[in-house]
Design a protein around this motif. Structure first.
Motif, PDB file in Angstrom:
ATOM      1  N   VAL A 154      -2.170   0.181  55.127  1.00  0.00           N
ATOM      2  CA  VAL A 154      -3.112   0.868  54.985  1.00  0.00           C
ATOM      3  C   VAL A 154      -4.016   1.651  53.682  1.00  0.00           C
ATOM      4  CG1 VAL A 154      -3.365   0.172  57.230  1.00  0.00           C
ATOM      5  CG2 VAL A 154      -3.476   2.809  56.885  1.00  0.00           C
ATOM      6  N   ILE A 155      -4.723   1.903  53.088  1.00  0.00           N
ATOM      7  CA  ILE A 155      -5.537   2.739  52.670  1.00  0.00           C
ATOM      8  C   ILE A 155      -7.157   2.756  52.809  1.00  0.00           C
ATOM      9  CG2 ILE A 155      -4.484   1.156  50.393  1.00  0.00           C
ATOM     10  CD1 ILE A 155      -7.223  -0.121  49.625  1.00  0.00           C
ATOM     11  N   LEU A 156      -7.182   4.063  52.196  1.00  0.00           N
ATOM     12  CA  LEU A 156      -8.280   4.804  52.367  1.00  0.00           C
ATOM     13  C   LEU A 156     -10.026   4.400  52.142  1.00  0.00           C
ATOM     14  CD1 LEU A 156      -9.445   7.195  54.369  1.00  0.00           C
ATOM     15  CD2 LEU A 156      -9.290   8.616  52.132  1.00  0.00           C
ATOM     16  N   SER A 157      -9.715   4.202  50.710  1.00  0.00           N
ATOM     17  CA  SER A 157     -10.535   3.621  49.895  1.00  0.00           C
ATOM     18  C   SER A 157     -10.155   2.787  49.207  1.00  0.00           C
ATOM     19  CB  SER A 157     -11.279   4.973  49.720  1.00  0.00           C
ATOM     20  OG  SER A 157     -10.541   5.553  48.251  1.00  0.00           O
ATOM     21  N   ARG A 158     -10.700   1.649  49.115  1.00  0.00           N
ATOM     22  CA  ARG A 158     -10.698   0.887  48.149  1.00  0.00           C
ATOM     23  C   ARG A 158     -11.324   1.112  46.420  1.00  0.00           C
ATOM     24  NH1 ARG A 158     -12.390  -5.157  49.948  1.00  0.00           N
ATOM     25  NH2 ARG A 158     -11.457  -5.931  48.020  1.00  0.00           N
ATOM     26  N   LEU A 159     -10.423   0.554  45.533  1.00  0.00           N
ATOM     27  CA  LEU A 159     -10.699   0.829  44.423  1.00  0.00           C
ATOM     28  C   LEU A 159     -11.526  -0.359  43.442  1.00  0.00           C
ATOM     29  CD1 LEU A 159      -7.512   2.298  42.333  1.00  0.00           C
ATOM     30  CD2 LEU A 159      -9.650   3.260  42.353  1.00  0.00           C
ATOM     31  N   TYR A 160     -11.202  -1.128  44.238  1.00  0.00           N
ATOM     32  CA  TYR A 160     -11.741  -2.375  44.030  1.00  0.00           C
ATOM     33  C   TYR A 160     -13.124  -3.000  45.091  1.00  0.00           C
ATOM     34  CZ  TYR A 160      -8.053  -1.345  40.230  1.00  0.00           C
ATOM     35  OH  TYR A 160      -7.519  -1.050  39.577  1.00  0.00           O
ATOM     36  N   ALA A 161     -14.311  -2.489  45.689  1.00  0.00           N
ATOM     37  CA  ALA A 161     -14.273  -3.116  46.279  1.00  0.00           C
ATOM     38  C   ALA A 161     -15.497  -3.914  46.217  1.00  0.00           C
ATOM     39  CB  ALA A 161     -15.564  -1.895  46.969  1.00  0.00           C
ATOM     40  N   PRO A 162     -16.450  -4.832  47.116  1.00  0.00           N
ATOM     41  CA  PRO A 162     -17.188  -5.936  46.556  1.00  0.00           C
ATOM     42  C   PRO A 162     -18.024  -5.214  45.591  1.00  0.00           C
ATOM     43  CG  PRO A 162     -15.638  -6.447  48.471  1.00  0.00           C
ATOM     44  CD  PRO A 162     -15.879  -5.212  48.341  1.00  0.00           C
ATOM     45  N   LYS A 163     -18.798  -4.545  46.265  1.00  0.00           N
ATOM     46  CA  LYS A 163     -20.186  -3.243  45.765  1.00  0.00           C
ATOM     47  C   LYS A 163     -19.663  -2.583  44.156  1.00  0.00           C
ATOM     48  CE  LYS A 163     -21.758  -1.084  50.107  1.00  0.00           C
ATOM     49  NZ  LYS A 163     -22.379   0.166  51.369  1.00  0.00           N
ATOM     50  N   GLY A 164     -18.636  -2.610  44.471  1.00  0.00           N
ATOM     51  CA  GLY A 164     -18.677  -2.442  42.312  1.00  0.00           C
ATOM     52  C   GLY A 164     -18.320  -3.422  41.709  1.00  0.00           C
ATOM     53  N   LEU A 165     -17.798  -4.855  42.739  1.00  0.00           N
ATOM     54  CA  LEU A 165     -17.788  -5.650  41.738  1.00  0.00           C
ATOM     55  C   LEU A 165     -19.491  -6.250  41.305  1.00  0.00           C
ATOM     56  CD1 LEU A 165     -15.607  -7.346  39.984  1.00  0.00           C
ATOM     57  CD2 LEU A 165     -16.253  -8.861  42.078  1.00  0.00           C
ATOM     58  N   LEU A 166     -19.596  -6.151  42.665  1.00  0.00           N
ATOM     59  CA  LEU A 166     -21.446  -6.481  42.465  1.00  0.00           C
ATOM     60  C   LEU A 166     -22.277  -5.458  41.335  1.00  0.00           C
ATOM     61  CD1 LEU A 166     -22.419  -7.024  45.311  1.00  0.00           C
ATOM     62  CD2 LEU A 166     -22.591  -8.912  43.917  1.00  0.00           C
ATOM     63  N   PHE A 167     -21.970  -4.543  40.699  1.00  0.00           N
ATOM     64  CA  PHE A 167     -22.785  -3.182  40.339  1.00  0.00           C
ATOM     65  C   PHE A 167     -22.264  -3.976  38.651  1.00  0.00           C
ATOM     66  CE2 PHE A 167     -22.411   1.248  38.141  1.00  0.00           C
ATOM     67  CZ  PHE A 167     -24.436   1.020  38.121  1.00  0.00           C
ATOM     68  N   ALA A 168     -20.985  -4.444  38.524  1.00  0.00           N
ATOM     69  CA  ALA A 168     -20.486  -4.192  37.037  1.00  0.00           C
ATOM     70  C   ALA A 168     -20.795  -5.330  36.795  1.00  0.00           C
ATOM     71  CB  ALA A 168     -18.790  -4.510  37.141  1.00  0.00           C
ATOM     72  N   PHE A 169     -20.934  -6.190  37.398  1.00  0.00           N
ATOM     73  CA  PHE A 169     -22.147  -7.834  37.146  1.00  0.00           C
ATOM     74  C   PHE A 169     -23.780  -7.308  37.107  1.00  0.00           C
ATOM     75  CE2 PHE A 169     -18.046 -10.070  38.504  1.00  0.00           C
ATOM     76  CZ  PHE A 169     -18.451 -10.690  37.218  1.00  0.00           C
ATOM     77  N   LEU A 170     -24.445  -6.485  37.986  1.00  0.00           N
ATOM     78  CA  LEU A 170     -25.568  -5.878  37.710  1.00  0.00           C
ATOM     79  C   LEU A 170     -25.970  -6.084  35.539  1.00  0.00           C
ATOM     80  CD1 LEU A 170     -28.502  -5.230  38.516  1.00  0.00           C
ATOM     81  CD2 LEU A 170     -27.785  -3.170  38.902  1.00  0.00           C
ATOM     82  N   TRP A 171     -25.399  -5.100  35.807  1.00  0.00           N
ATOM     83  CA  TRP A 171     -25.983  -4.501  33.558  1.00  0.00           C
ATOM     84  C   TRP A 171     -26.120  -5.896  32.678  1.00  0.00           C
ATOM     85  CZ3 TRP A 171     -29.375  -1.296  33.905  1.00  0.00           C
ATOM     86  CH2 TRP A 171     -29.285   0.031  34.684  1.00  0.00           C
ATOM     87  N   PRO A 172     -24.405  -6.899  33.116  1.00  0.00           N
ATOM     88  CA  PRO A 172     -24.833  -8.143  31.913  1.00  0.00           C
ATOM     89  C   PRO A 172     -25.760  -9.184  32.787  1.00  0.00           C
ATOM     90  CG  PRO A 172     -22.777  -7.852  32.342  1.00  0.00           C
ATOM     91  CD  PRO A 172     -23.659  -6.633  33.497  1.00  0.00           C
ATOM     92  N   THR A 173     -26.192  -8.908  33.947  1.00  0.00           N
ATOM     93  CA  THR A 173     -27.176  -9.782  34.679  1.00  0.00           C
ATOM     94  C   THR A 173     -28.929  -9.392  34.076  1.00  0.00           C
ATOM     95  OG1 THR A 173     -25.953 -10.356  36.260  1.00  0.00           O
ATOM     96  CG2 THR A 173     -27.607 -10.915  36.907  1.00  0.00           C
ATOM     97  N   LEU A 174     -29.106  -8.614  33.898  1.00  0.00           N
ATOM     98  CA  LEU A 174     -30.043  -7.708  33.487  1.00  0.00           C
ATOM     99  C   LEU A 174     -30.333  -8.347  31.911  1.00  0.00           C
ATOM    100  CD1 LEU A 174     -30.740  -4.301  35.435  1.00  0.00           C
ATOM    101  CD2 LEU A 174     -31.680  -6.845  36.058  1.00  0.00           C
ATOM    102  N   MET A 175     -29.708  -8.094  31.380  1.00  0.00           N
ATOM    103  CA  MET A 175     -29.572  -8.178  30.183  1.00  0.00           C
ATOM    104  C   MET A 175     -29.682  -9.348  29.597  1.00  0.00           C
ATOM    105  SD  MET A 175     -26.934  -7.289  26.855  1.00  0.00           S
ATOM    106  CE  MET A 175     -27.084  -5.416  27.312  1.00  0.00           C
ATOM    107  N   PHE A 176     -28.509 -10.262  30.744  1.00  0.00           N
ATOM    108  CA  PHE A 176     -29.168 -11.518  30.050  1.00  0.00           C
ATOM    109  C   PHE A 176     -30.658 -11.983  30.658  1.00  0.00           C
ATOM    110  CE2 PHE A 176     -28.672 -15.787  31.631  1.00  0.00           C
ATOM    111  CZ  PHE A 176     -27.999 -16.573  30.754  1.00  0.00           C
ATOM    112  N   THR A 177     -31.063 -11.334  32.042  1.00  0.00           N
ATOM    113  CA  THR A 177     -32.464 -12.233  31.893  1.00  0.00           C
ATOM    114  C   THR A 177     -33.054 -12.157  31.310  1.00  0.00           C
ATOM    115  OG1 THR A 177     -31.182 -11.814  34.474  1.00  0.00           O
ATOM    116  CG2 THR A 177     -34.388 -12.317  34.401  1.00  0.00           C
ATOM    117  N   GLY A 178     -33.356 -10.548  30.367  1.00  0.00           N
ATOM    118  CA  GLY A 178     -34.382 -10.063  29.825  1.00  0.00           C
ATOM    119  C   GLY A 178     -34.106 -10.405  28.282  1.00  0.00           C
ATOM    120  N   GLY A 179     -32.841 -11.104  28.049  1.00  0.00           N
ATOM    121  CA  GLY A 179     -32.970 -11.985  26.060  1.00  0.00           C
ATOM    122  C   GLY A 179     -33.180 -13.013  26.956  1.00  0.00           C
TER     123      GLY A 179
END
Length: 199
Positions: A154-179
């Motif tokens: 078992v592991i204590l904390s995930r390096l690649y959690a769903p929240k982290g993945l969503l956060f990674a996609f947040l900035w390009p999504t905002l930039m794409f929407t703005g463009g």
């Protein structure tokens, strides 16, 4: 004459705005591509997806363990450090399993629950002893396990959690929407100016 200058300035402004919008869309697409080839594969490979409660059974600190780098076993890539081993009782199955800090810890050295950074030996030992004391005090805590059963640890904390993945996609999504928004506004402005010219 003044009208021509205003029209020319307006066209230049529209061209610059279109270039900005297209640049933002292009950059966001490139960011999506980079995320897709760097972060997403690690996220999909992680099997520790289900969360449960772990209870500490025992902690053990071995004096020194040689940890070879995955690329090779050259002398400079091998460093000794105190090895913390934490054994827990998994609430979901009742099994006694070894706890690791993250997915990366298991890949780098399956003998130890925690791999310290490169620092002075005295500081590393103090840090590991402090972590072991915290585990003894905490006793129960949330941890992640593999519901498919391919990994028994078992592991204590995930390096690649769903929240982290969503956060990674947040900035390009905002930039794409703005463009896209800038491009749409420019096209609306051009359409309105053409209508007003016809009238």
């Amino acid at each position: 004459m003044l009208g021509k200058k205003l029209v020319t300035a307006q066209k230049r402004g529209e061209t610059r705005a279109l270039c900005l919008g297209l640049g933002m869309v292009t950059c966001s697409v490139m960011m999506y591509f980079l995320i897709a080839i760097t972060i997403v594969p690690f996220y999909t490979r992680s099997v520790w997806t289900a969360q449960t409660i772990c209870k500490v059974l025992k902690t053990n600190i071995k004096d020194k363990v040689l940890c070879p780098n995955s690329k090779g076993s050259e002398d400079e890539d091998i460093f000794p450090y105190p090895c913390l081993q934490v054994w827990v009782n998994l609430t979901a199955s009742g099994e006694e399993v070894m706890l690791y800090h993250t997915e990366d810890t298991l890949e780098r050295n399956p003998k130890c629950s925690y791999i310290p950074g490169k620092m002075e030996n005295s500081k590393v030992k103090a840090q590991i002893e402090e972590i072991a004391t915290n585990f003894k005090k905490q006793q129960t805590f949330p941890c992640y396990y593999d519901p498919g059963g391919t990994q028994t640890s078992v592991i204590l904390s995930r390096l690649y959690a769903p929240k982290g993945l969503l956060f990674a996609f947040l900035w390009p999504t905002l930039m794409f929407t703005g463009g896209c928004l800038i491009i749409v506004l420019v096209k609306i402005s051009q359409y309105v100016s053409v209508l007003s010219a016809w009238q």
